[in-house]
Design a protein around this motif. Structure first.
Motif, mmCIF file in Angstrom:
data_model
loop_
_atom_site.group_PDB
_atom_site.id
_atom_site.type_symbol
_atom_site.label_atom_id
_atom_site.label_comp_id
_atom_site.label_asym_id
_atom_site.label_seq_id
_atom_site.Cartn_x
_atom_site.Cartn_y
_atom_site.Cartn_z
ATOM 1 N N ALA A 127 0.482 -1.456 0.129
ATOM 2 C CA ALA A 127 -0.081 0.057 -0.614
ATOM 3 C C ALA A 127 0.583 0.982 0.394
ATOM 4 O O ALA A 127 0.132 2.758 0.200
ATOM 5 C CB ALA A 127 -0.883 -0.068 1.296
ATOM 6 N N CYS A 128 2.248 0.608 0.032
ATOM 7 C CA CYS A 128 3.337 2.046 0.366
ATOM 8 C C CYS A 128 3.484 3.337 1.262
ATOM 9 O O CYS A 128 2.951 4.476 1.015
ATOM 10 C CB CYS A 128 3.271 2.967 -1.008
ATOM 11 N N VAL A 129 2.683 2.793 2.570
ATOM 12 C CA VAL A 129 2.598 3.504 3.707
ATOM 13 C C VAL A 129 3.324 2.520 4.509
ATOM 14 O O VAL A 129 3.924 1.942 4.527
ATOM 15 C CB VAL A 129 1.243 3.614 4.281
ATOM 16 N N THR A 130 3.540 3.414 5.992
ATOM 17 C CA THR A 130 4.091 2.850 7.272
ATOM 18 C C THR A 130 3.343 1.880 7.240
ATOM 19 O O THR A 130 2.045 2.097 7.860
ATOM 20 C CB THR A 130 4.258 2.789 8.392
ATOM 21 N N PRO A 131 3.317 0.894 8.484
ATOM 22 C CA PRO A 131 2.586 -0.069 9.106
ATOM 23 C C PRO A 131 1.004 0.669 10.282
ATOM 24 O O PRO A 131 -0.110 0.275 9.729
ATOM 25 C CB PRO A 131 3.110 -1.151 9.836
ATOM 26 N N ARG A 132 1.942 1.878 10.726
ATOM 27 C CA ARG A 132 0.975 2.350 11.547
ATOM 28 C C ARG A 132 -0.023 2.882 10.610
ATOM 29 O O ARG A 132 -1.577 3.302 11.133
ATOM 30 C CB ARG A 132 1.912 3.691 12.452
ATOM 31 N N ALA A 133 -0.062 3.571 9.561
ATOM 32 C CA ALA A 133 -1.010 4.280 8.883
ATOM 33 C C ALA A 133 -1.838 3.357 8.352
ATOM 34 O O ALA A 133 -3.066 4.174 7.885
ATOM 35 C CB ALA A 133 0.453 5.192 7.960
ATOM 36 N N LEU A 134 -1.367 2.006 7.660
ATOM 37 C CA LEU A 134 -2.000 1.248 6.889
ATOM 38 C C LEU A 134 -3.085 0.944 8.218
ATOM 39 O O LEU A 134 -4.681 0.864 7.955
ATOM 40 C CB LEU A 134 -1.450 0.046 7.095
ATOM 41 N N GLN A 135 -2.859 0.792 9.761
ATOM 42 C CA GLN A 135 -3.368 0.725 11.143
ATOM 43 C C GLN A 135 -4.309 1.205 10.965
ATOM 44 O O GLN A 135 -5.880 1.240 11.133
ATOM 45 C CB GLN A 135 -3.097 -0.172 11.687
ATOM 46 N N TYR A 136 -4.447 2.952 10.569
ATOM 47 C CA TYR A 136 -5.010 3.891 10.656
ATOM 48 C C TYR A 136 -6.160 4.171 9.497
ATOM 49 O O TYR A 136 -7.021 3.995 10.262
ATOM 50 C CB TYR A 136 -4.565 5.333 10.781
ATOM 51 N N ALA A 137 -5.683 3.449 8.831
ATOM 52 C CA ALA A 137 -6.781 3.961 7.539
ATOM 53 C C ALA A 137 -7.874 2.559 7.585
ATOM 54 O O ALA A 137 -9.328 2.952 7.067
ATOM 55 C CB ALA A 137 -5.790 3.227 5.696
ATOM 56 N N PHE A 138 -7.129 1.554 8.164
ATOM 57 C CA PHE A 138 -8.517 0.474 7.941
ATOM 58 C C PHE A 138 -9.043 1.080 9.201
ATOM 59 O O PHE A 138 -10.709 0.486 9.143
ATOM 60 C CB PHE A 138 -7.546 -1.144 8.453
ATOM 61 N N ARG A 139 -8.710 1.009 10.430
ATOM 62 C CA ARG A 139 -9.837 1.659 11.657
ATOM 63 C C ARG A 139 -10.858 2.551 11.103
ATOM 64 O O ARG A 139 -11.321 3.192 11.471
ATOM 65 C CB ARG A 139 -8.830 2.551 13.212
ATOM 66 N N ARG A 140 -9.979 3.917 10.629
ATOM 67 C CA ARG A 140 -11.233 5.063 10.247
ATOM 68 C C ARG A 140 -12.183 4.378 8.665
ATOM 69 O O ARG A 140 -13.110 4.801 8.847
ATOM 70 C CB ARG A 140 -9.856 5.984 9.706
ATOM 71 N N HIS A 141 -11.669 3.650 8.242
ATOM 72 C CA HIS A 141 -12.446 4.264 7.502
ATOM 73 C C HIS A 141 -13.500 2.458 7.163
ATOM 74 O O HIS A 141 -14.319 1.815 6.678
ATOM 75 C CB HIS A 141 -12.148 3.832 5.517
ATOM 76 N N LEU A 142 -12.999 1.395 7.916
ATOM 77 C CA LEU A 142 -13.702 -0.337 8.049
ATOM 78 C C LEU A 142 -14.207 -0.342 9.562
ATOM 79 O O LEU A 142 -14.389 -1.267 10.017
ATOM 80 C CB LEU A 142 -12.911 -1.105 7.376
ATOM 81 N N GLY A 143 -13.224 0.050 10.340
ATOM 82 C CA GLY A 143 -13.663 -0.018 11.891
ATOM 83 C C GLY A 143 -12.921 -1.315 12.256
ATOM 84 O O GLY A 143 -13.459 -1.701 13.212
ATOM 85 N N THR A 144 -12.017 -1.883 11.442
ATOM 86 C CA THR A 144 -11.182 -2.970 11.489
ATOM 87 C C THR A 144 -9.886 -2.495 11.929
ATOM 88 O O THR A 144 -8.917 -1.298 11.698
ATOM 89 C CB THR A 144 -11.611 -4.796 10.713
ATOM 90 N N THR A 145 -8.950 -4.042 11.580
ATOM 91 C CA THR A 145 -7.746 -3.927 11.247
ATOM 92 C C THR A 145 -7.311 -4.938 10.378
ATOM 93 O O THR A 145 -7.708 -5.671 10.246
ATOM 94 C CB THR A 145 -6.491 -4.454 12.585
ATOM 95 N N PRO A 146 -5.189 -4.618 9.729
ATOM 96 C CA PRO A 146 -5.543 -4.607 8.483
ATOM 97 C C PRO A 146 -5.062 -6.692 8.722
ATOM 98 O O PRO A 146 -5.902 -7.818 7.919
ATOM 99 C CB PRO A 146 -4.383 -4.866 8.582
ATOM 100 N N LEU A 147 -5.111 -7.080 10.272
ATOM 101 C CA LEU A 147 -5.300 -8.850 9.978
ATOM 102 C C LEU A 147 -6.340 -8.845 10.922
ATOM 103 O O LEU A 147 -6.398 -10.211 10.233
ATOM 104 C CB LEU A 147 -3.740 -8.921 10.770
#
Length: 320
Positions: free
Chosen positions: A236-256
């Motif tokens: 996704a071309c981002v840091t793991p923390r940014a990825l986690q923020y994206a999932f929480r913000r838009h889906l209300g879950t975590t990547p894993l």
């Protein structure tokens, strides 16, 4: 995936010292011994292992550093850690880090039964939320809270009982990698470490819908492989923390958690397509990284409002 197994049962202190020095790291056993009975068993796959140990006596030890992350869950007796001049006592119900990888350790086992789980330290860096790429160092041995200790103990028990517990049924590669990542994630959640840093502004600004779309597409295409949080973040071309923020913000879950859902959907499709005369729910669950039948069934019921066994044995299965 082949599994390595070994067993040791002895009343000789010299033989025990030799075995422990070979199986773990060079060490010296000291102290008077009354009941010298020792039982040890190991199940290991690649760089992941779980051992059960039972000592009938008090044993002082002075050992070289271990190459992996070594977690201990105590069942009876006590273990006294005297590394670096400190004295910490662990008893039944405690789960802790024996010593950071490569660090010499010393102490005493007092008529104890316990489980050891060891894994590759590189797994910790793969879960680093900062995405710096620097090795993650564990900086403390005791869990931050009692709840964190209990969760870490449950992760060790899951590995012992449901992943590496049956030598006659070697686990799949996906099952092993999923369990190893889970144990590493619980270790980072429970113990002090060098990656506990505050988020930077870019982590929040990169948590965009575009980031989420790239991650979702990559997960869908790679769910059958050994996938880490760092792998998804790179895609996704981002840091793991940014990825986690994206999932929480838009889906209300975590990547894993989303990865688990995608694998659950894949297991559902396999159950629908399988022949109930030859397929089993356990085999299909393990194929997609679910080691614990009860946990798989619970997740499945939540997602599909039925049980996996009902799906497999449905009456409208096409004739073979």
């Amino acid at each position: 995936m082949p599994m390595e197994t070994l067993r040791f049962d002895s009343r000789s202190v010299d033989d025990t010292e030799e075995f422990l020095s070979t199986a773990y790291t060079p060490m010296r056993i000291g102290g008077p011994v009354e009941d010298a009975r020792v039982r040890i068993s190991r199940h290991a796959v690649e760089r992941l292992s779980v051992d059960r140990l039972s000592f009938g006596y008090d044993m002082a030890f002075d050992a070289h550093g271990l190459p992996g992350v070594c977690l201990i869950s105590m069942h009876s007796g006590t273990l006294v850690d005297r590394t670096g001049g400190r004295e910490q006592v662990y008893g039944p119900g405690d789960t802790f880090l024996l010593a950071p990888p490569g660090t010499p350790y010393r102490g005493e086992v007092r008529s104890a039964r316990y489980t050891i789980a060891m894994f590759d330290p590189a797994l910790l860096s793969g879960l680093d939320p900062s995405g710096t790429g620097a090795p993650v160092r564990l900086t403390g041995t005791r869990p931050l809270t009692p709840a964190a200790g209990r969760a870490l103990g449950s992760a060790v028990a899951h590995l012992r009982d449901h992943v590496l517990g049956d030598a006659s049924r070697p686990p799949t590669g996906l099952l092993v990698s999923t369990a190893a990542q889970h144990l590493a994630a619980m270790t980072l959640a429970a113990l002090p470490h060098s990656a506990r840093t505050d988020p930077v502004r870019a982590d929040r600004t990169d948590a965009t819908p575009a980031t989420l779309r790239r991650a979702l597409a990559w997960i869908d295409a790679h769910a059958d492989r050994d996938v880490t949080l760092a792998d998804i973040a790179r895609a996704a071309c981002v840091t793991p923390r940014a990825l986690q923020y994206a999932f929480r913000r838009h889906l209300g879950t975590t990547p894993l958690a989303h990865l688990r859902h995608v694998r659950l959907q894949a297991a559902h499709r396999d159950l629908l397509a399988a022949d109930p005369a030859t397929a089993t729910v356990t085999d299909i669950a393990m194929r997609w990284g679910f080691a614990h039948p009860g946990h798989f069934a619970a997740h499945y019921r939540t997602a599909f409002r039925t049980t996996p066994h009902t799906t497999l044995r449905r009456t409208d299965h096409p004739a073979g």
